[in-house]
Motif scaffolding. Sequence first.
Motif, PDB file in Angstrom:
ATOM      1  N   THR A  98      70.649  25.718  31.477  1.00 14.69           N
ATOM      2  CA  THR A  98      69.460  25.110  30.877  1.00 14.69           C
ATOM      3  C   THR A  98      68.889  25.995  29.771  1.00 14.69           C
ATOM      4  N   SER A  99      68.380  27.117  30.165  1.00 13.06           N
ATOM      5  CA  SER A  99      67.849  28.122  29.223  1.00 13.06           C
ATOM      6  C   SER A  99      67.339  29.283  30.068  1.00 13.06           C
ATOM      7  N   LEU A 100      66.824  30.276  29.408  1.00 18.10           N
ATOM      8  CA  LEU A 100      66.286  31.424  30.137  1.00 18.10           C
ATOM      9  C   LEU A 100      65.052  30.997  30.912  1.00 18.10           C
ATOM     10  N   ASP A 101      65.004  31.429  32.155  1.00 19.05           N
ATOM     11  CA  ASP A 101      63.901  31.021  33.014  1.00 19.05           C
ATOM     12  C   ASP A 101      63.616  32.153  33.991  1.00 19.05           C
ATOM     13  N   CYS A 102      62.367  32.246  34.389  1.00 19.55           N
ATOM     14  CA  CYS A 102      61.959  33.249  35.366  1.00 19.55           C
ATOM     15  C   CYS A 102      61.115  32.585  36.431  1.00 19.55           C
ATOM     16  N   LEU A 103      61.653  32.531  37.628  1.00 22.81           N
ATOM     17  CA  LEU A 103      60.953  31.987  38.792  1.00 22.81           C
ATOM     18  C   LEU A 103      60.536  30.535  38.602  1.00 22.81           C
ATOM     19  N   GLY A 104      61.242  29.781  37.756  1.00 25.51           N
ATOM     20  CA  GLY A 104      60.933  28.368  37.544  1.00 25.51           C
ATOM     21  C   GLY A 104      59.679  28.117  36.762  1.00 25.51           C
ATOM     22  N   CYS A 105      59.141  29.142  36.109  1.00 27.40           N
ATOM     23  CA  CYS A 105      57.920  28.951  35.334  1.00 27.40           C
ATOM     24  C   CYS A 105      58.193  28.269  33.995  1.00 27.40           C
ATOM     25  N   CYS A 106      59.366  28.478  33.450  1.00 30.36           N
ATOM     26  CA  CYS A 106      59.681  27.927  32.135  1.00 30.36           C
ATOM     27  C   CYS A 106      60.444  26.613  32.228  1.00 30.36           C
ATOM     28  N   VAL A 107      61.368  26.539  33.148  1.00 28.82           N
ATOM     29  CA  VAL A 107      62.263  25.382  33.263  1.00 28.82           C
ATOM     30  C   VAL A 107      62.049  24.734  34.631  1.00 28.82           C
ATOM     31  N   SER A 108      61.924  23.409  34.607  1.00 30.45           N
ATOM     32  CA  SER A 108      61.857  22.630  35.851  1.00 30.45           C
ATOM     33  C   SER A 108      62.821  21.453  35.747  1.00 30.45           C
ATOM     34  N   LEU A 109      63.221  20.965  36.898  1.00 30.12           N
ATOM     35  CA  LEU A 109      64.224  19.896  36.959  1.00 30.12           C
ATOM     36  C   LEU A 109      63.688  18.732  37.786  1.00 30.12           C
ATOM     37  N   ARG A 110      64.039  17.530  37.347  1.00 34.36           N
ATOM     38  CA  ARG A 110      63.635  16.313  38.052  1.00 34.36           C
ATOM     39  C   ARG A 110      64.861  15.398  38.125  1.00 34.36           C
TER      40      ARG A 110
END
Length: 355
Positions: A98-110
């Motif tokens: 997806t992309s760079l993410d830290c602890l799901g703060c930047c990227v979420s999935l549905r």
Amino acid sequence: MQSFELADIGRAWRQNDQYRPLLNYDDSDNDDCTGGGGFGGTNVHRGRSSIFAAEQTRQEMGCLSVTNSLVIVPQDRYYALERFGRFTQMLPPGLSFTSLDCLGCCVSLRSISSRITQLIVEVNTKTKDHVFVTAKIAVQKSVLPEGVVDAMYKLTDVHAQVESYVSDVVRSTLPQMTLFEVFEKKDHVSEAVLRHLTTEMRAYGFQIHRALVVDISPDIQVVHAMNEISVQNYLRDAAICEAEGEKIRLIRAAEGAADTAQLYGEGVARQRKAIIEGLKASIMQGGEGTKPLSTEELCNLLVITQYFETIREIAERSAGSLVFLPHDPGAVRAASAEVYQGLQMGRAPGQAKMA
């Protein structure tokens, strides 16, 4: 030591209700990177059936326990990528970065299921003849590939929306039909529900494949009454058929009796004619000096002949009954005299002078 602290942070973050999926899941066995939601584990939804859970939109997790950068998308679900809560793109099936993410703060999935699912809707309504029935409608639907975004973000509860549309159509259609018409015209109800749902749900990204009326259940007393009506109708038809058969038998018997009587009369007439012709021939053979028989003498001969014929028939057809007849020459002579007198009284005055 640092990785252990990150794992603890990820576990604590995963237990936060703000970031949990919309449906409850079991995040046990989260050490393996198996994809399909959760931190490396398969989601087991509790509190609701797995079929219901598979139809709903839910939050998903990446493969790694501390980031959503890597995600495995199953073939039977659509995954939407969100960056800081904003929809970005749809992810194809398989492993995706997806992309760079830290602890799901930047990227979420549905995600939402791509399978055809079935929803059973039960609607209570009244027919035209004031009978309350429960109609069970099976709606088969799926997400349109080009409408995945609308299916995910427009409706809060898809099932509630479908139930509302189905109830509206059924409650406006069945009151126009009698109870017997409801059973006979279920296809009309199915077509009305399908037509309405197809138009309305397409705007929300859903395709309606079929809308089937799988059951119509009136009250049990109404069912017994309908069965009794059918039984009485069959009994009435049977009585009508039996009466028609009896009528035909009587008519045929009467026609047979009439034909028998007619043939019997014709036979008796021919017999009398033959007797007369025989007597006439016997008299004529007597020669020129033979005196012709008078009407009275001819009548006496016929009466005597008929008398003996009657005696013979009584003897042949007797079934044990006893018949008393005055059997002597005087009785025969009296009978012939009465017949002759009756013939003379029945003749017209002009015919009597001619005689």
